[in-house]
Design an enzyme around this catalytic site. Structure first.
Site, PDB file in Angstrom:
ATOM      1  N   LYS A 112       0.807  -1.233   0.000  1.00 50.56           N
ATOM      2  CA  LYS A 112       0.000   0.000   0.000  1.00 50.56           C
ATOM      3  C   LYS A 112       0.832   1.272   0.000  1.00 50.56           C
ATOM      4  O   LYS A 112       0.304   2.365  -0.190  1.00 50.56           O
ATOM      5  CB  LYS A 112      -0.921   0.001   1.229  1.00 50.56           C
ATOM      6  CG  LYS A 112      -2.017  -1.023   1.177  1.00 50.56           C
ATOM      7  CD  LYS A 112      -2.817  -1.062   2.458  1.00 50.56           C
ATOM      8  CE  LYS A 112      -2.141  -1.884   3.526  1.00 50.56           C
ATOM      9  NZ  LYS A 112      -2.088  -3.318   3.218  1.00 50.56           N
ATOM     10  N   VAL A 116      -6.623  -2.514  -0.597  1.00 47.85           N
ATOM     11  CA  VAL A 116      -7.742  -2.123   0.266  1.00 47.85           C
ATOM     12  C   VAL A 116      -8.483  -3.321   0.851  1.00 47.85           C
ATOM     13  O   VAL A 116      -8.706  -3.386   2.057  1.00 47.85           O
ATOM     14  CB  VAL A 116      -8.731  -1.212  -0.497  1.00 47.85           C
ATOM     15  CG1 VAL A 116      -9.963  -0.903   0.349  1.00 47.85           C
ATOM     16  CG2 VAL A 116      -8.039   0.088  -0.914  1.00 47.85           C
ATOM     17  N   LEU A 155     -11.243  -8.749  -2.169  1.00 48.16           N
ATOM     18  CA  LEU A 155     -12.529  -8.114  -2.468  1.00 48.16           C
ATOM     19  C   LEU A 155     -12.393  -7.078  -3.582  1.00 48.16           C
ATOM     20  O   LEU A 155     -11.437  -6.295  -3.596  1.00 48.16           O
ATOM     21  CB  LEU A 155     -13.083  -7.427  -1.227  1.00 48.16           C
ATOM     22  CG  LEU A 155     -13.567  -8.323  -0.081  1.00 48.16           C
ATOM     23  CD1 LEU A 155     -14.055  -7.458   1.064  1.00 48.16           C
ATOM     24  CD2 LEU A 155     -14.668  -9.250  -0.558  1.00 48.16           C
ATOM     25  N   GLY A 212      -1.507 -15.250   9.838  1.00 49.66           N
ATOM     26  CA  GLY A 212      -1.282 -14.478   8.628  1.00 49.66           C
ATOM     27  C   GLY A 212      -2.274 -13.370   8.376  1.00 49.66           C
ATOM     28  O   GLY A 212      -2.362 -12.862   7.251  1.00 49.66           O
ATOM     29  N   GLU A 224       0.054  -7.755   9.129  1.00 55.60           N
ATOM     30  CA  GLU A 224       1.344  -7.559   8.487  1.00 55.60           C
ATOM     31  C   GLU A 224       2.397  -8.236   9.363  1.00 55.60           C
ATOM     32  O   GLU A 224       2.141  -8.550  10.537  1.00 55.60           O
ATOM     33  CB  GLU A 224       1.656  -6.059   8.368  1.00 55.60           C
ATOM     34  CG  GLU A 224       0.684  -5.254   7.536  1.00 55.60           C
ATOM     35  CD  GLU A 224       0.836  -5.518   6.043  1.00 55.60           C
ATOM     36  OE1 GLU A 224       1.825  -6.170   5.646  1.00 55.60           O
ATOM     37  OE2 GLU A 224      -0.062  -5.107   5.275  1.00 55.60           O
ATOM     38  N   ASP A 236      -2.483   1.334   8.730  1.00 54.59           N
ATOM     39  CA  ASP A 236      -2.859   0.513   7.580  1.00 54.59           C
ATOM     40  C   ASP A 236      -4.260   0.888   7.078  1.00 54.59           C
ATOM     41  O   ASP A 236      -4.493   1.025   5.879  1.00 54.59           O
ATOM     42  CB  ASP A 236      -2.795  -0.966   7.959  1.00 54.59           C
ATOM     43  CG  ASP A 236      -2.991  -1.880   6.762  1.00 54.59           C
ATOM     44  OD1 ASP A 236      -2.187  -1.793   5.818  1.00 54.59           O
ATOM     45  OD2 ASP A 236      -3.954  -2.664   6.758  1.00 54.59           O
ATOM     46  N   LYS A 270      -5.632   2.775   3.543  1.00 51.02           N
ATOM     47  CA  LYS A 270      -6.693   2.220   2.699  1.00 51.02           C
ATOM     48  C   LYS A 270      -7.772   3.255   2.394  1.00 51.02           C
ATOM     49  O   LYS A 270      -8.216   3.391   1.241  1.00 51.02           O
ATOM     50  CB  LYS A 270      -7.317   0.997   3.385  1.00 51.02           C
ATOM     51  CG  LYS A 270      -6.384  -0.207   3.452  1.00 51.02           C
ATOM     52  CD  LYS A 270      -7.034  -1.378   4.174  1.00 51.02           C
ATOM     53  CE  LYS A 270      -6.115  -2.592   4.192  1.00 51.02           C
ATOM     54  NZ  LYS A 270      -6.720  -3.764   4.856  1.00 51.02           N
ATOM     55  N   GLY A 294      -5.756 -12.421   5.188  1.00 51.20           N
ATOM     56  CA  GLY A 294      -5.265 -13.785   5.033  1.00 51.20           C
ATOM     57  C   GLY A 294      -4.445 -13.922   3.770  1.00 51.20           C
ATOM     58  O   GLY A 294      -4.729 -13.293   2.752  1.00 51.20           O
TER      59      GLY A 294
END
Length: 814
Positions: free
Chosen positions: A578, A608, A612, A663, A666, A677, A681, A796
């Site tokens: 990102k 983001v 998705l 997982g 980060e 984070d 986004k 994930g």
């Protein structure tokens, strides 16, 4: 009667010569044959080398002659039974002694004339043809030898100008007198009208065979070489190239003129008028069909027959107002080059007549510049013309096909295909017949240009993507696994062939242009060289592969800084990192601009929402004319996982550790828990909505104690979290007392953005968001009260890898 010609690779040694004799034997059972052979592979170059060495008083010419002698005597000994060797070896040695005397004379005089060079070069064909004839006699073939110099006559030793009247008379006279089933001729050699020995130049053995075939009205001229016909492209550079079964004389001339080494242009002319078919065959695979060349070809669907190229080219450019409207200018230009025997391969001129561009062999570039500067010295001195410019290290690539004029838009397809892969076109030429479209490009781009054009015009059903992947941890390893798993499906269903050609982690990097075996990539990477992000880019640039995609699976800011270099080389970038898109707005906009300018996709859907389609949905809304007023979202799958699982009886530290181990976070969980984070986004979504915004413009209401925020290592952060359990317990208790759930919410509204932990009541859309799911609510002109909702797994390694995979496929389907 048929005429067969065997090239140097076909008669390179005793083994290949035995193959040739077997082919001649089989064919002679059905028809009488004239057979033409070249010098043994590499011998002509050695002969010319010996002559050049002798002319410069380099005594190494003796070693070169010794190598020539050894190859021929070894061949005789391998082909001829010992009992028959003596006389043959004596004759071979006699010819070699004559050659040695010639070279000794050149050495003493320190001079190598064109005539002497031609005589020296002719020894290759004379030796090979004699040896092959004798070897065929041993196999009991009905064969005789005929010296081509006795029947092929040139009008001039310096030009390829045949006295066809005298030549045809001599050939027909011999043909009538010949009583043997097979007659073998040395190729390449001839004599002038004055009886001086000479040669037929490059491709001379092909030319010899064509002259013979035309003179006797042969049924067929067969050119036997080391490939199975003429290919859709050079098979050494384009692995997917395929033989073309049938082409026209015109197509063959175009292809051969532009670098197809299988056949040379002069070969076609003698047989064209007689409508004698030419067949290209493979000595090493005689059962292969090969390529038939005739006047007419059956109707075919593909507009392009082949793609060919010439390298070692230079562009000569002349421009200036002194050219405009001046009659005879072109005549002076071309006449000056003609008088110095400089061949012009391609010509292009602006309609304004302000400039003219010529493509010539690079070895002639400086000579041509000197000639033209001298020819137009007056115009240049008066500033009416600029001095001649030379551009070296360029090449010509050409599309060829009789059927091209039936199809619209071929030029556009060619240019757009090259442009998308950052292949710059320096000049363009197209004949009025539309059977050839030629472009001049940089020499370093030849392989890429041939492959992408071949893919565009011959492999439309399959597209090859070449991936350079950095980061092979949780996400990267899952991506490689998915690529391996879906390989067959992608080929069969989507017609995509995806190869990983570069891999890197923080320690090592490795490359394989043929594609890395994804079943053993770990071992391959271990054996690689030390990792370096700049060198990784330079190697990808030097490999210069078509449809290249750089994939970043890291959170490394240094790697994010290099995206612009990839995009400027027309390499697509796919990233879950990102940092680049959340960097200063000027950098974000620069990447978008480079993506547009160089037609290089820049995709970051996973920035983001992992897998998705959040950014894609937003972009589609805006592209269709909708306006975004408000975005509400839970954008951190890791934070959602943490607060969904944080409850009495479990410490906050334990939940954070679990999220890290599974997982969801980060590698440094502070990036997630600090809210930075999520801030990145919502910043990306705001920018995608059209808002110019910086990261510091976003209000971040962090729930972490300052002690946690001040830590500098992952271990220190986790220890600090453990020490502040009471702080986190109090946050949980406050939410439970209000019968609310804790969600870390990002919001963008009226040009402002904020992120922070909120109490979510039971009737809120976010309340039942389970596990590590994400949810985004888009309020727009079209969705003012009931928002457009995107919801699903948002964290994930598997989900993120699948999002990257989807972006790669999106590029492949363009």
């Amino acid at each position: 009667m048929n005429v067969l010609k065997f090239g140097g690779s076909s008669v390179a040694n005793a083994t290949t010569i035995e193959n040739v004799i077997e082919i001649i034997k089989e064919q002679s059972r059905e028809k009488a044959l004239f057979v033409v052979v070249s010098a043994m592979g590499g011998i002509t170059d050695l002969l010319l080398k010996a002559g050049e060495e002798a002319s410069t008083n380099n005594e190494n010419y003796k070693n070169t002659l010794a190598e020539i002698e050894k190859r021929h005597l070894d061949t005789v000994k391998a082909l001829i039974p010992v009992i028959n060797q003596s006389a043959i070896i004596s004759k071979v040695k006699a010819q070699l002694n004559t050659l040695e005397s010639l070279c000794e004379g050149v050495y003493l005089l320190s001079e190598l004339s064109d005539k002497t060079a031609a005589v020296i070069a002719s020894f290759g064909e004379m030796l090979s043809s004699y040896i092959i004839t004798e070897a065929a006699k041993v196999k009991e073939l009905d064969i005789t030898f005929k010296d081509s110099r006795e029947v092929i006559v040139k009008t001039d030793s310096t030009k390829i100008a045949i006295d066809y009247k005298e030549t045809n008379t001599k050939i027909l006279s011999f043909h009538k007198e010949n009583t043997h089933r097979i007659c073998l001729f040395p190729g390449f050699v001839a004599k002038t009208q004055d009886g001086e020995p000479t040669t037929l130049g490059r491709g001379g053995s092909d030319f010899t065979a064509a002259i013979l075939a035309a003179a006797i009205d042969a049924e067929q001229l067969q050119i036997w070489t080391d490939v199975s016909g003429m290919y859709t492209a050079n098979p050494k550079l384009v692995k997917q190239a395929k033989p073309v079964s049938h082409i026209s004389y015109q197509e063959a001339m175009e292809l051969s003129h532009f670098g197809a080494k299988v056949i040379y242009p002069p070969t076609i002319h003698p047989v064209l008028d007689k409508d004698i078919p030419i067949v290209i065959k493979n000595t090493f695979k005689p059962l292969d069909k090969g390529t038939a060349i005739t006047r007419k070809v059956d109707q075919r669907q593909k507009p392009v027959t082949g793609i060919t190229h010439i390298d070692n080219i230079a562009i000569i450019s002349l421009e200036g107002s002194g050219m405009v409207g001046i009659p005879g200018f072109s005549k002076r230009l071309f006449e000056a080059l003609f008088l110095d025997n400089i061949n012009v391969i391609l010509i292009t001129q602006a309609s304004s007549e302000h400039s003219i561009c010529l493509a010539i062999e690079s070895v002639d570039a400086e000579k041509a510049k000197s000639i033209l500067d001298r020819t137009f010295e007056f115009e240049i001195s008066k500033k009416k013309l600029n001095p001649v410019k030379i551009e070296n290290e360029v090449a010509i690539v050409a599309l060829v096909g009789d059927n091209m004029y039936h199809h619209q838009g071929l030029s556009g397809k060619m240019f757009s295909t090259l442009g998308k892969n950052n292949v710059n076109i320096r000049a363009i030429a197209q004949g009025a017949s539309e059977k050839n479209i030629s472009v001049v490009i940089e020499e370093k781009d030849i392989k890429k240009a041939l492959n992408i054009l071949h893919e565009r015009f011959f492999e439309v059903k399959t597209k090859q993507l070449n991936l350079f992947i950095t980061g092979v941890g949780n996400v990267g390893s899952k991506l490689l696994s998915q690529l391996e798993q879906q390989n067959k499906y992608l080929k069969e269903k989507l017609r995509l062939k995806i190869r990983v050609v570069g891999l890197s982690n923080s320690r090592k990097m490795a490359f394989d242009e043929k594609g890395i075996d994804l079943n053993s990539w770990e071992k391959f990477l271990v054996d690689g060289e030390p990792a370096n992000a700049e060198q990784f880019f330079k190697t990808a640039q030097e490999m210069n592969l078509r449809n290249s995609i750089f994939v970043d699976n890291t959170a490394n800011p240094d790697i994010a800084k290099i995206y612009k270099h990839y995009l400027a080389e027309s390499m697509a970038v796919v990233t879950c990192n990102k940092i680049a898109c959340a960097d200063e707005y000027t950098n974000y906009e620069e990447l978008q601009s480079l993506s547009r300018k160089f037609s290089a996709s820049f995709l970051y859907e996973t920035n983001v929402g992992a897998g998705l389609p959040i950014i894609d949905t937003l972009n589609n809304l805006i592209a269709s004319g909708d306006n975004v007023h408000k975005i509400q979202a839970v954008l951190s799958g890791s934070l959602n996982f943490v607060f969904n699982n944080y409850k009495k009886g479990v410490t906050f530290h334990e939940i954070v550790k679990q999220a890290q181990q599974e997982g969801y976070t980060e590698p440094d969980p502070k990036i997630d828990l600090s809210g930075i984070d999520v801030a990145r986004k919502i910043l990306i979504l705001a920018r995608e909505s059209g808002k110019i915004m910086e990261l510091e413009d976003i209000e971040n209401d962090s729930f972490l104690p300052q002690d946690c925020l001040d830590t500098t290592t992952v271990e220190d952060f986790l220890n600090s979290v453990k020490e502040h359990e009471n702080h986190f317990g109090k946050i949980l208790e406050d939410a439970e007392q209000k019968q609310c759930r804790l969600k870390y919410v990002a919001q963008y509204e009226d040009g402002n953005a904020k992120v922070g932990l909120q109490h979510i009541p039971v009737d809120h859309p976010f309340y039942n968001l389970e596990g590590s799911d994400n949810i985004v609510l888009f309020y727009t002109d079209r969705y003012p009260k009931q928002p457009l909702i995107v919801k699903g797994a948002g964290a994930g390694a598997d989900v993120t890898a699948s999002g990257i995979f989807a972006d790669i496929i999106r590029i492949g389907k363009k």
